[in-house]
Design an enzyme around this catalytic site. Structure first.
Site, mmCIF file in Angstrom:
data_model
loop_
_atom_site.group_PDB
_atom_site.id
_atom_site.type_symbol
_atom_site.label_atom_id
_atom_site.label_comp_id
_atom_site.label_asym_id
_atom_site.label_seq_id
_atom_site.Cartn_x
_atom_site.Cartn_y
_atom_site.Cartn_z
ATOM 1 C CG ASN A 142 -67.235 4.014 -32.141
ATOM 2 O OD1 ASN A 142 -68.256 3.978 -32.826
ATOM 3 N ND2 ASN A 142 -67.249 4.307 -30.850
ATOM 4 C CE LYS A 178 -66.891 8.097 -30.541
ATOM 5 N NZ LYS A 178 -66.510 8.744 -29.315
ATOM 6 C CG HIS A 231 -68.266 3.240 -26.807
ATOM 7 N ND1 HIS A 231 -68.489 4.505 -26.324
ATOM 8 C CD2 HIS A 231 -67.128 3.310 -27.542
ATOM 9 C CE1 HIS A 231 -67.521 5.305 -26.757
ATOM 10 N NE2 HIS A 231 -66.691 4.604 -27.505
ATOM 11 C CD GLU A 275 -69.130 8.171 -27.048
ATOM 12 O OE1 GLU A 275 -69.598 7.657 -28.089
ATOM 13 O OE2 GLU A 275 -68.068 8.840 -27.035
ATOM 14 C CD GLU A 321 -62.817 2.980 -26.423
ATOM 15 O OE1 GLU A 321 -62.274 3.337 -27.474
ATOM 16 O OE2 GLU A 321 -64.031 3.127 -26.207
ATOM 17 N N GLY A 329 -62.567 11.372 -26.788
ATOM 18 C CA GLY A 329 -63.054 12.607 -27.413
ATOM 19 C C GLY A 329 -62.575 13.875 -26.726
ATOM 20 C CB SER A 348 -57.625 11.447 -27.500
ATOM 21 O OG SER A 348 -58.820 12.030 -27.008
#
Ligand code: PEP
Length: 252
Positions: A9, A11, A95, A97, A167, A173, A213
């Site tokens: 991904n 981003k 996702h 985010e 996730e 991250g 991660s």
């Protein structure tokens, strides 16, 4: 047998030129990697170029989001048909985010999953708890809500066409990976939900990726877990060398 998926991904990183350069280097690697499927998710602007650069290879192209309507007055949005037109085969949906930055809800995730399936795309549906939810012992409650609402109304056949990505938000991250055992426990819970909702063979066939991660030095331990069917990777997917190392994760 569930064929693992290693998905990157990207981003909001990479220009068209960077995308094409990356895929040209990745192609021979992905073609040799018969043990897993390889997917990259560039930003919208580079999807068409990515699909062209990947044509004839084993690299598949995913978008990072979609709208559920076929077309309409939705400034800044992209439909699933447009993603097909650009050459995508997959789309990441829900996702964390997007849930956090754009307030995306489980109900919207559900509409997007259905639209993606109707367009012939493979949805990669993200679920995962936040740190405070894990600390309060609410991980399973959150996963159940995201699963039940995000996948509501799917038939068993629909379900067999999706990929789930677990996730945990606190691991994305942050450099703080879930241990392989923690991830496998959450995957096992999701697979039990799948069994209850869709049946034994669908639960046995659904691919559940871990994301958060994942790096070349921890992917082997994660992939050694029977419950983990691949990885959705952010940071470590941005360099060809590390993504290649992930695709070539240690296999026993
Ligand atoms: C992600 O964006 O889905 C992700 C898992 O990111 P990272 O690998 O950087 O934690």
């Amino acid at each position: 047998m569930r064929k693992p998926v290693i998905a990157g991904n990207w981003k909001m990183y990479k220009t068209i030129e960077e995308t094409v350069g990356f895929i040209q280097k990745l192609r021979p690697m992905a073609d040799n990697a018969i043990h897993c499927e390889v997917v990259v998710a560039p930003p919208f602007t580079a999807l068409r170029a990515a699909a062209e650069a990947a044509r004839g290879s084993a690299v598949k192209v995913a978008a990072q989001n979609c709208h559920w309507d076929k077309e309409g007055a939705h400034t800044g949005d992209i439909s699933t048909g447009m993603l097909r037109d650009a050459g995508c085969t997959h789309v990441i949906i829900g996702h964390s985010e997007r849930r956090h930055d754009c307030g995306e809800t489980d109900e919207q995730v559900n509409k997007k999953v259905k639209a993606a399936l109707a367009a012939g795309l493979t949805p990669i549906v993200c679920v995962g708890e936040m740190l405070d939810e894990r600390e309060k012992g609410e991980t399973e409650k959150v996963l159940e809500r995201q699963f039940m609402t995000g996948l509501a109304g799917l038939t068993a056949v629909d379900f067999s066409r999706i990929i789930i990505a677990y996730e945990p938000v606190w691991a994305i991250g942050t450099g703080r990976t879930a241990t392989p055992e923690m991830a496998a426990e959450a995957h096992g819970f999701l697979r039990r939900l799948a069994r209850q909702q869709f049946g034994e063979s669908e639960a046995g066939g659904i691919r559940i990726l871990y994301g958060g991660s994942v790096k070349p030095d921890n992917v082997g331990g994660l992939m050694a877990q029977e419950e983990i069917d691949g990885a959705l990777v952010g940071g470590a997917s941005l360099k060809v060398d590390s993504f290649t190392a992930l695709v070539n994760y240690p296999r026993g």
